[in-house]
Every structure is written in C-alpha cells, then in structure tokens.
Design a protein around this motif. Structure first.
Motif, mmCIF file in Angstrom:
data_model
loop_
_atom_site.group_PDB
_atom_site.id
_atom_site.type_symbol
_atom_site.label_atom_id
_atom_site.label_comp_id
_atom_site.label_asym_id
_atom_site.label_seq_id
_atom_site.Cartn_x
_atom_site.Cartn_y
_atom_site.Cartn_z
ATOM 1 N N GLY A 51 9.615 8.186 -18.096
ATOM 2 C CA GLY A 51 8.359 7.923 -17.351
ATOM 3 C C GLY A 51 7.504 6.588 -17.537
ATOM 4 N N SER A 52 7.561 6.110 -18.821
ATOM 5 C CA SER A 52 6.957 4.770 -18.996
ATOM 6 C C SER A 52 7.633 3.690 -18.240
ATOM 7 N N THR A 53 9.092 3.754 -18.057
ATOM 8 C CA THR A 53 9.611 2.760 -17.439
ATOM 9 C C THR A 53 9.488 2.756 -15.728
ATOM 10 N N ILE A 54 9.290 4.019 -15.384
ATOM 11 C CA ILE A 54 8.884 4.440 -13.851
ATOM 12 C C ILE A 54 7.599 3.781 -13.592
ATOM 13 N N TYR A 55 6.830 3.883 -14.531
ATOM 14 C CA TYR A 55 5.401 3.490 -14.124
ATOM 15 C C TYR A 55 5.193 1.959 -14.367
ATOM 16 N N ALA A 56 5.966 1.425 -15.447
ATOM 17 C CA ALA A 56 6.012 -0.030 -15.542
ATOM 18 C C ALA A 56 6.516 -0.682 -14.138
ATOM 19 N N GLN A 57 7.556 -0.077 -13.537
ATOM 20 C CA GLN A 57 8.321 -0.474 -12.671
ATOM 21 C C GLN A 57 7.486 -0.609 -11.284
ATOM 22 N N SER A 58 6.649 0.734 -11.302
ATOM 23 C CA SER A 58 5.908 0.773 -10.069
ATOM 24 C C SER A 58 4.809 -0.186 -10.183
ATOM 25 N N GLN A 59 4.115 -0.411 -11.408
ATOM 26 C CA GLN A 59 3.350 -1.526 -11.449
ATOM 27 C C GLN A 59 3.697 -2.943 -11.103
ATOM 28 N N THR A 60 4.986 -3.256 -11.334
ATOM 29 C CA THR A 60 5.495 -4.481 -11.128
ATOM 30 C C THR A 60 5.818 -4.532 -9.778
ATOM 31 N N ILE A 61 6.231 -3.504 -8.837
ATOM 32 C CA ILE A 61 6.524 -3.636 -7.381
ATOM 33 C C ILE A 61 5.105 -3.630 -6.538
ATOM 34 N N ALA A 62 4.147 -3.058 -7.181
ATOM 35 C CA ALA A 62 2.672 -3.185 -6.641
ATOM 36 C C ALA A 62 2.306 -4.708 -6.764
ATOM 37 N N GLY A 63 2.364 -5.443 -7.895
ATOM 38 C CA GLY A 63 2.243 -6.471 -7.909
ATOM 39 C C GLY A 63 2.733 -7.525 -6.948
ATOM 40 N N LYS A 64 4.213 -7.178 -6.770
ATOM 41 C CA LYS A 64 4.971 -8.202 -6.032
ATOM 42 C C LYS A 64 4.666 -7.804 -4.577
ATOM 43 N N GLU A 65 4.411 -6.529 -4.247
ATOM 44 C CA GLU A 65 3.880 -6.268 -2.834
ATOM 45 C C GLU A 65 2.782 -7.072 -2.583
ATOM 46 N N GLN A 66 1.699 -7.150 -3.495
ATOM 47 C CA GLN A 66 0.367 -7.750 -3.280
ATOM 48 C C GLN A 66 0.907 -9.467 -3.012
ATOM 49 N N LEU A 67 1.652 -9.858 -3.952
ATOM 50 C CA LEU A 67 1.838 -11.332 -3.754
ATOM 51 C C LEU A 67 2.530 -11.701 -2.599
ATOM 52 N N GLN A 68 3.432 -10.680 -2.151
ATOM 53 C CA GLN A 68 4.170 -10.998 -0.792
ATOM 54 C C GLN A 68 3.122 -11.042 0.247
ATOM 55 N N GLU A 70 0.122 -11.878 0.169
ATOM 56 C CA GLU A 70 -0.645 -13.218 0.143
ATOM 57 C C GLU A 70 0.316 -14.258 0.633
ATOM 58 N N LYS A 71 1.413 -14.363 0.285
ATOM 59 C CA LYS A 71 2.354 -15.496 0.928
ATOM 60 C C LYS A 71 2.647 -15.390 2.119
ATOM 61 N N LEU A 72 2.638 -14.297 2.630
ATOM 62 C CA LEU A 72 2.764 -13.919 4.142
ATOM 63 C C LEU A 72 1.269 -14.654 4.875
ATOM 64 N N ALA A 73 0.336 -14.118 4.338
ATOM 65 C CA ALA A 73 -0.901 -14.731 4.770
ATOM 66 C C ALA A 73 -0.752 -16.316 4.894
ATOM 67 N N GLU A 74 -0.334 -16.979 3.708
ATOM 68 C CA GLU A 74 -0.293 -18.289 3.478
ATOM 69 C C GLU A 74 0.741 -18.978 4.674
ATOM 70 N N LEU A 75 1.659 -18.155 4.727
ATOM 71 C CA LEU A 75 2.770 -18.568 5.652
ATOM 72 C C LEU A 75 2.318 -18.853 6.978
ATOM 73 N N GLU A 76 1.673 -17.810 7.278
ATOM 74 C CA GLU A 76 0.922 -17.835 8.699
ATOM 75 C C GLU A 76 0.046 -18.845 8.903
ATOM 76 N N GLU A 77 -0.877 -19.146 7.989
ATOM 77 C CA GLU A 77 -1.814 -20.370 8.206
ATOM 78 C C GLU A 77 -1.185 -21.770 8.210
ATOM 79 N N VAL A 78 -0.019 -21.850 7.225
ATOM 80 C CA VAL A 78 0.856 -22.869 7.462
ATOM 81 C C VAL A 78 1.728 -23.009 8.830
ATOM 82 N N GLN A 79 2.107 -22.019 9.196
ATOM 83 C CA GLN A 79 2.634 -22.075 10.749
ATOM 84 C C GLN A 79 1.533 -22.401 11.819
ATOM 85 N N LYS A 80 0.275 -21.862 11.507
ATOM 86 C CA LYS A 80 -0.682 -22.448 12.600
ATOM 87 C C LYS A 80 -1.108 -24.036 12.523
#
Length: 133
Positions: A51-68, A70-80
């Motif tokens: 349970g603790s492993t799954i919770y930690a992995q879900s938190q890591t995945i959520a953080g990486k999705e948020q970072l993704q 942000e990076k997609l928005a940054e990529l869009e701005e750079v493309q403009k």
C-alpha cells in the motif's frame, strides 16, 4: 448420594491413549494458532508495504504528469516564439521590408528624400506633465 465422593479415573490402556491423544491435539491447536498468527502478521506487513509503495508511486506519477503539462505548455510557447522568429527571418530576407525598417528605425533615406520626425504620442503626456510642474 454422597456429597464429597471423588471419582477415581480408570488407569487402563484406553484412558492413557485418550489422554495422550487429547494432549497431542491441544499442542497441535497451539502450534496451528501460532502459525496462523505469524502468517497473518506477514500478510498484514506485506499489505502495508504494498500500500505504501503504491501510494508513493502514485504521488511520483502525479508529480511527473504535472511536470509534463508544464513542459508541454513551455514547448507550445517556444514553438510560437520560433514561428515568430521564422516569420521575422522571412521578412528580413525581403529587401523592401529591410529598407522600410532602416528608414523607420535608423532614419536612413534614399537619395533626394527628406525625413521629418514627429513627436510620438507616448512622449506628449510627459512633455505636458513637465510643463505643468
């Protein structure tokens, strides 16, 4: 009917075998309960760990999705920005645009041209403000 009459157990082969069998069954039950308790504890600890492993992995995945995101928005701005710069490169390769830009920004002129500069609208309020002081 006697009140305190004790019962003397029979001491024969059958009663001794039955007592030994009862003692063996009691030991077997104690061992079985101990095994079940240890097995239950192992299952509980494994469940907590999973349970603790799954919770930690879900938190890591959520953080990486948020970072993704942000990076997609940054990529869009750079493309403009890249599209704007490519348009500017295209315009700078046009001689008419370059000459117009040189006339406007650097006050260059063709032969026989006279350049008149007019005050900008942005400068007018400052001058009016300076006169009032």
């Amino acid at each position: 009917m006697h009140e305190n009459q004790g019962v003397t157990p029979l001491q024969n082969e059958y009663t001794r075998a039955a007592e030994i069998e009862d003692a063996r069954k009691k030991r077997h039950k104690v061992v079985l309960y101990r095994r079940l308790a240890v097995f239950g504890l192992v299952v509980l600890l494994t469940s907590i760990w999973l349970g603790s492993t799954i919770y930690a992995q879900s938190q890591t995945i959520a953080g990486k999705e948020q970072l993704q995101q942000e990076k997609l928005a940054e990529l869009e701005e750079v493309q403009k920005q890249q599209a704007k710069l490519e348009e500017q490169i295209r315009l700078l390769n046009d001689d008419d645009y370059v000459s117009k830009l040189a006339r406007k920004d650097y006050f260059l002129s063709d032969e026989g041209e006279i350049i008149f500069t007019l005050p900008n609208d942005a400068e007018k309020p400052q001058e009016d403000g300076e006169e009032k002081e």
